[in-house]
Design a protein around this motif. Structure first.
Motif, PDB file in Angstrom:
ATOM      1  N   VAL A 169       0.834  -1.212   0.000  1.00  0.00           N
ATOM      2  CA  VAL A 169       0.000   0.000   0.000  1.00  0.00           C
ATOM      3  C   VAL A 169       0.867   1.260   0.000  1.00  0.00           C
ATOM      4  O   VAL A 169       0.632   2.166  -0.798  1.00  0.00           O
ATOM      5  CB  VAL A 169      -0.987  -0.014   1.188  1.00  0.00           C
ATOM      6  CG1 VAL A 169      -1.707   1.329   1.299  1.00  0.00           C
ATOM      7  CG2 VAL A 169      -1.999  -1.143   1.018  1.00  0.00           C
ATOM      8  N   VAL A 199       0.816   4.210  -2.915  1.00  0.00           N
ATOM      9  CA  VAL A 199       0.643   5.643  -2.622  1.00  0.00           C
ATOM     10  C   VAL A 199       1.825   6.431  -3.179  1.00  0.00           C
ATOM     11  O   VAL A 199       1.649   7.496  -3.797  1.00  0.00           O
ATOM     12  CB  VAL A 199       0.490   5.882  -1.110  1.00  0.00           C
ATOM     13  CG1 VAL A 199       0.491   7.374  -0.802  1.00  0.00           C
ATOM     14  CG2 VAL A 199      -0.799   5.237  -0.602  1.00  0.00           C
ATOM     15  N   ARG A 230      -5.154   4.116  -0.630  1.00  0.00           N
ATOM     16  CA  ARG A 230      -4.986   3.319   0.602  1.00  0.00           C
ATOM     17  C   ARG A 230      -6.182   2.414   0.854  1.00  0.00           C
ATOM     18  O   ARG A 230      -6.046   1.260   1.260  1.00  0.00           O
ATOM     19  CB  ARG A 230      -4.809   4.237   1.814  1.00  0.00           C
ATOM     20  CG  ARG A 230      -3.490   4.948   1.886  1.00  0.00           C
ATOM     21  CD  ARG A 230      -3.386   5.795   3.144  1.00  0.00           C
ATOM     22  NE  ARG A 230      -2.251   6.697   3.080  1.00  0.00           N
ATOM     23  CZ  ARG A 230      -0.998   6.323   3.308  1.00  0.00           C
ATOM     24  NH1 ARG A 230      -0.748   5.074   3.629  1.00  0.00           N
ATOM     25  NH2 ARG A 230      -0.015   7.200   3.214  1.00  0.00           N
TER      26      ARG A 230
END
Length: 277
Positions: free
Chosen positions: A154, A158, A182
């Protein structure tokens, strides 16, 4: 897909949103609105990660005072007073399910940030940035697959998206996009970005017309089309224009569930249907 709530949850969200907007009206600082949105997103992350917490927060069989005590015990001193007040409004209302309470907190966080953009005079640019990024993601199969990979990191996802938008978008856009990456919650990132762009447009009480054109439209043509659609629908219309050479010519316009097809491809398809019937 856009959020769909049952009747009880719609009432609960309306009450919490009213509290949020009252608090927004009482502050002159857009930084406070940014903090409110970011803290609500942080709480959203906890609710997503902790099933027992979201069940307790939405437990309609318990007393509202007990749910308020739970929230105050968890978050007092850790979030701003405004965030705490919004959370109390959330948990003391009656939600149809824990999932819909989570949907509501996500909606409230987004609203806080869009109000901030509105106060900063950046709502137009935020809407446009979200729409354009959505088209970039939708147009890159490799990027879509990377973002959709459940095994992917994750923070890595991002960082990847941030590398595309760093220095090119408003702080509100960046926060909204980072949060979507997210916690996509089963939604394709491209679809989530389109939904966020629509929310920004609705914040300005406008309808969104998704226009596909065979060729690039000039600024004058866009202005003329906007004025025409505004007259037809008797309300302000925001245009999102996408060039699609497969149309061969003309325009295809989608507003809500209604499609106005003036493209050559559309007319040929209609002709074929008529001939076949």
């Amino acid at each position: 897909m856009p959020m769909t709530l049952h009747a009880a949850s719609r009432e609960a969200l309306a009450a919490a949103e009213l509290r949020l907007l009252e608090l927004a009206d009482a502050t002159t600082s857009t930084d406070d609105l940014a903090k409110l949105g970011e803290e609500l997103f942080a709480v959203l992350g906890l609710l997503i990660e902790q099933p027992s917490l979201r069940r307790a927060a939405a437990d309609a069989s318990s007393q509202p005072a007990g749910r308020e005590q739970l929230v105050r015990g968890l978050f007092a001193g850790k979030v701003s007073d405004a965030t705490l007040q919004v959370l109390v409004a959330v948990v003391t209302a009656r939600w149809s399910s824990p999932r819909e309470l989570v949907d509501g907190v996500e909606s409230l966080a987004r609203t806080a940030l869009l109000v901030r953009a509105e106060r900063d005079g950046q709502l137009d640019s935020t809407e446009d940035e979200l729409f354009r990024l959505g088209r970039i993601v939708a147009g890159s199969n490799e990027l879509e697959l990377l973002l959709a990979d459940p095994a992917g990191s994750v923070p890595g996802k991002v960082a990847l998206v941030d590398s595309l938008i760093e220095g090119k978008v408003s702080p509100v856009t960046k926060t909204l996009v980072d949060q979507l990456v997210r916690h996509p919650r089963g939604m394709r990132v491209a679809d989530g970005l389109a939904e966020l762009a629509d929310l920004a447009a609705k914040r300005r009480q406008r309808s969104v017309a998704h226009v596909r054109s065979a060729v690039e439209l000039t600024a004058e043509q866009i202005d003329r089309l906007t004025a025409t659609l505004t007259t037809i629908y008797s309300r302000p219309i925001a245009l999102h224009v996408e060039v699609d050479a497969s149309l061969a010519g003309g325009l295809q316009i989608k507003i809500g569930d209604e499609i106005i097809d003036g493209s050559i491809a559309g007319r040929l398809a209609a002709l074929r249907r008529n001939l076949a019937s």
